[in-house]
Design a protein around this motif. Structure first.
Motif, PDB file in Angstrom:
ATOM      1  N   ILE A 159       0.917  -1.269  -0.039  1.00 18.83           N
ATOM      2  CA  ILE A 159       0.025   0.069   0.038  1.00 18.83           C
ATOM      3  C   ILE A 159       0.826   1.183  -0.101  1.00 18.83           C
ATOM      4  O   ILE A 159       0.192   2.345  -0.358  1.00 18.83           O
ATOM      5  N   ASP A 160       2.204   1.252   0.293  1.00 15.59           N
ATOM      6  CA  ASP A 160       3.151   2.583   0.470  1.00 15.59           C
ATOM      7  C   ASP A 160       2.664   3.401  -0.893  1.00 15.59           C
ATOM      8  O   ASP A 160       2.532   4.644  -0.531  1.00 15.59           O
ATOM      9  N   ALA A 161       2.964   2.848  -2.221  1.00 17.71           N
ATOM     10  CA  ALA A 161       2.850   3.681  -3.135  1.00 17.71           C
ATOM     11  C   ALA A 161       1.653   4.455  -3.288  1.00 17.71           C
ATOM     12  O   ALA A 161       1.605   5.850  -3.626  1.00 17.71           O
ATOM     13  N   ALA A 162       0.523   4.054  -2.883  1.00 21.54           N
ATOM     14  CA  ALA A 162      -0.837   4.489  -2.857  1.00 21.54           C
ATOM     15  C   ALA A 162      -0.754   5.414  -1.851  1.00 21.54           C
ATOM     16  O   ALA A 162      -1.205   6.602  -2.254  1.00 21.54           O
ATOM     17  N   VAL A 163      -0.207   5.675  -0.767  1.00 22.04           N
ATOM     18  CA  VAL A 163       0.136   6.565   0.538  1.00 22.04           C
ATOM     19  C   VAL A 163       0.751   7.661  -0.295  1.00 22.04           C
ATOM     20  O   VAL A 163       0.364   8.938  -0.302  1.00 22.04           O
ATOM     21  N   ILE A 164       1.881   7.254  -0.826  1.00 26.02           N
ATOM     22  CA  ILE A 164       2.675   8.376  -1.238  1.00 26.02           C
ATOM     23  C   ILE A 164       2.143   9.086  -2.495  1.00 26.02           C
ATOM     24  O   ILE A 164       2.391  10.409  -2.706  1.00 26.02           O
ATOM     25  N   ALA A 165       1.309   8.506  -3.362  1.00 22.17           N
ATOM     26  CA  ALA A 165       0.573   9.106  -4.379  1.00 22.17           C
ATOM     27  C   ALA A 165      -0.102  10.450  -3.821  1.00 22.17           C
ATOM     28  O   ALA A 165      -0.225  11.112  -4.770  1.00 22.17           O
ATOM     29  N   ARG A 166      -0.681  10.409  -2.786  1.00 22.20           N
ATOM     30  CA  ARG A 166      -1.581  11.411  -2.323  1.00 22.20           C
ATOM     31  C   ARG A 166      -0.630  12.783  -2.341  1.00 22.20           C
ATOM     32  O   ARG A 166      -1.387  13.776  -2.209  1.00 22.20           O
ATOM     33  N   TYR A 167       0.672  12.638  -2.178  1.00 21.40           N
ATOM     34  CA  TYR A 167       1.492  13.820  -1.990  1.00 21.40           C
ATOM     35  C   TYR A 167       2.089  13.899  -3.394  1.00 21.40           C
ATOM     36  O   TYR A 167       3.105  14.877  -3.417  1.00 21.40           O
ATOM     37  N   SER A 168       2.213  13.337  -4.464  1.00 20.75           N
ATOM     38  CA  SER A 168       2.759  13.407  -5.639  1.00 20.75           C
ATOM     39  C   SER A 168       1.978  14.143  -6.593  1.00 20.75           C
ATOM     40  O   SER A 168       0.654  14.119  -6.815  1.00 20.75           O
ATOM     41  N   ASP A 169       2.594  14.854  -7.716  1.00 24.09           N
ATOM     42  CA  ASP A 169       1.779  15.456  -8.676  1.00 24.09           C
ATOM     43  C   ASP A 169       1.709  14.594  -9.688  1.00 24.09           C
ATOM     44  O   ASP A 169       0.679  14.909 -10.805  1.00 24.09           O
ATOM     45  N   GLY A 170       2.368  13.536 -10.012  1.00 19.73           N
ATOM     46  CA  GLY A 170       2.077  12.382 -11.168  1.00 19.73           C
ATOM     47  C   GLY A 170       2.818  11.139 -10.806  1.00 19.73           C
ATOM     48  O   GLY A 170       3.619  11.018 -10.003  1.00 19.73           O
ATOM     49  N   ALA A 171       2.317  10.159 -11.561  1.00 20.52           N
ATOM     50  CA  ALA A 171       2.988   8.895 -11.309  1.00 20.52           C
ATOM     51  C   ALA A 171       3.478   8.227 -12.732  1.00 20.52           C
ATOM     52  O   ALA A 171       2.778   8.457 -13.768  1.00 20.52           O
ATOM     53  N   VAL A 172       4.561   7.691 -12.719  1.00 17.90           N
ATOM     54  CA  VAL A 172       5.044   6.737 -13.938  1.00 17.90           C
ATOM     55  C   VAL A 172       5.035   5.648 -13.656  1.00 17.90           C
ATOM     56  O   VAL A 172       5.417   4.819 -12.479  1.00 17.90           O
ATOM     57  N   PHE A 173       4.376   4.626 -14.365  1.00 17.60           N
ATOM     58  CA  PHE A 173       3.830   3.327 -14.100  1.00 17.60           C
ATOM     59  C   PHE A 173       4.619   2.415 -14.856  1.00 17.60           C
ATOM     60  O   PHE A 173       4.808   2.276 -16.040  1.00 17.60           O
ATOM     61  N   VAL A 174       5.527   1.483 -14.403  1.00 19.31           N
ATOM     62  CA  VAL A 174       6.491   0.718 -15.113  1.00 19.31           C
ATOM     63  C   VAL A 174       5.860  -0.887 -15.099  1.00 19.31           C
ATOM     64  O   VAL A 174       5.809  -1.356 -14.208  1.00 19.31           O
ATOM     65  N   ILE A 175       6.003  -1.364 -16.403  1.00 24.18           N
ATOM     66  CA  ILE A 175       5.384  -2.874 -16.539  1.00 24.18           C
ATOM     67  C   ILE A 175       6.267  -3.533 -17.457  1.00 24.18           C
ATOM     68  O   ILE A 175       6.900  -3.139 -18.361  1.00 24.18           O
ATOM     69  N   GLU A 176       6.704  -4.552 -16.811  1.00 27.67           N
ATOM     70  CA  GLU A 176       7.567  -5.498 -17.359  1.00 27.67           C
ATOM     71  C   GLU A 176       6.900  -6.433 -18.729  1.00 27.67           C
ATOM     72  O   GLU A 176       5.696  -6.780 -18.450  1.00 27.67           O
ATOM     73  N   GLN A 177       7.304  -6.275 -19.799  1.00 23.29           N
ATOM     74  CA  GLN A 177       6.798  -7.022 -21.204  1.00 23.29           C
ATOM     75  C   GLN A 177       6.638  -8.373 -20.686  1.00 23.29           C
ATOM     76  O   GLN A 177       7.624  -9.021 -20.186  1.00 23.29           O
ATOM     77  N   GLY A 178       5.354  -8.804 -20.852  1.00 22.79           N
ATOM     78  CA  GLY A 178       5.042 -10.271 -20.804  1.00 22.79           C
ATOM     79  C   GLY A 178       4.897 -10.745 -19.436  1.00 22.79           C
ATOM     80  O   GLY A 178       4.728 -12.067 -19.245  1.00 22.79           O
ATOM     81  N   SER A 179       5.039 -10.031 -18.274  1.00 25.63           N
ATOM     82  CA  SER A 179       4.778 -10.353 -16.819  1.00 25.63           C
ATOM     83  C   SER A 179       3.717 -10.078 -16.227  1.00 25.63           C
ATOM     84  O   SER A 179       3.357 -10.365 -15.314  1.00 25.63           O
ATOM     85  N   VAL A 180       2.846  -8.913 -16.657  1.00 27.88           N
ATOM     86  CA  VAL A 180       1.652  -8.556 -16.143  1.00 27.88           C
ATOM     87  C   VAL A 180       0.689  -8.484 -17.025  1.00 27.88           C
ATOM     88  O   VAL A 180       0.582  -8.001 -18.143  1.00 27.88           O
ATOM     89  N   SER A 181      -0.434  -9.096 -16.374  1.00 28.82           N
ATOM     90  CA  SER A 181      -1.766  -9.058 -17.048  1.00 28.82           C
ATOM     91  C   SER A 181      -2.643  -7.761 -17.093  1.00 28.82           C
ATOM     92  O   SER A 181      -1.996  -6.808 -16.340  1.00 28.82           O
TER      93      SER A 181
END
Length: 233
Positions: A159-181
């Motif tokens: 949950i840490d990232a969701a908590v920190i997101a409240r204080y952030s202007d934006g988010a970059v989401f990293v996805i590994e090819q072929g590993s995440v549905s």
């Protein structure tokens, strides 16, 4: 502010370097109000830390003052990643009241780039990030930097990232090819959106450019062009 030497032994090929430059440009085009940026992923080992580090170095190389924050205080890897030999303090110590700001931020050997390490593993990281101290700290230091990049734990598992997101202007989401549905990625994105954090975009990491005809064709072309320009200079 103390000085520290970071040793980055990662090998970056042409495609990776160009992709980081493109990411840097897209970040800049997001607007002047986008300064505090969270970098996260669905799962561990998708390469989010490499992306955050490379982006910080790239922004610093063009004259932007950057602060790279290792907020993964459950499983920090920056000490080993950068082969840091000297004793350093970190974010968990600051948030728990053990050190002051002057002992937290380090000046690195990379142009215009400062760093905050994660520190020792804390028993309740999400509780530390929820405290007003972290929010106040980010609010104050944004006046001294062009960009603050926060490397967080994977949002799909912690949950840490969701908590920190409240204080952030934006988010970059990293996805590994072929590993995440698709389903898992959408769930993670919705988790960030609940924090009213703007999703700046996604980075497809560890893509197989070697066997992609498009990347091979244009990669060879631009590498040849760069060599010709260097010869002329």
């Amino acid at each position: 502010m103390k000085n520290i030497e970071l040793k980055d032994i990662r090998k970056q090929d042409y495609f990776y370097s160009e992709a980081i430059k493109t990411l840097r440009t897209n970040i800049q085009l997001s607007g002047k109000s986008i300064k505090t940026i969270l970098v996260t992923s669905c799962y561990p080992n998708e390469g989010k830390s490499d992306i955050a580090i490379s982006l910080a170095q790239e922004l610093g190389s063009i004259g932007k003052k950057v602060l790279l924050v290792d907020a993964d205080i459950r499983k920090s890897s920056y000490i080993s990643h950068f082969q840091v030999e000297q004793e350093v303090h970190g974010l968990s110590e600051f948030l728990s009241g053990q050190i002051e700001v002057k002992d937290l931020i380090y000046n690195t050997n990379y142009p215009n780039m400062n760093i905050i390490f994660g520190g020792p593993v804390a028993p309740d990281p999400s509780g530390l990030f929820s405290d007003n101290l972290f929010r106040t700290f980010l609010k104050e230091i944004r006046n001294y930097y062009d960009y603050i990049l926060i490397d967080t734990p994977p949002v799909g598992t912690i949950i840490d990232a969701a908590v920190i997101a409240r204080y952030s202007d934006g988010a970059v989401f990293v996805i590994e090819q072929g590993s995440v549905s698709y389903k898992v990625a959408q769930k993670a994105i919705r988790q960030l959106e609940k924090s009213s954090c703007r999703i700046l975009g996604a980075v497809l990491n560890k893509a197989d450019t070697e066997h992609d005809k498009y990347y091979r064709k244009y990669g060879d072309y631009y590498q040849k062009l760069n060599k010709e320009q260097q010869t002329q200079d």
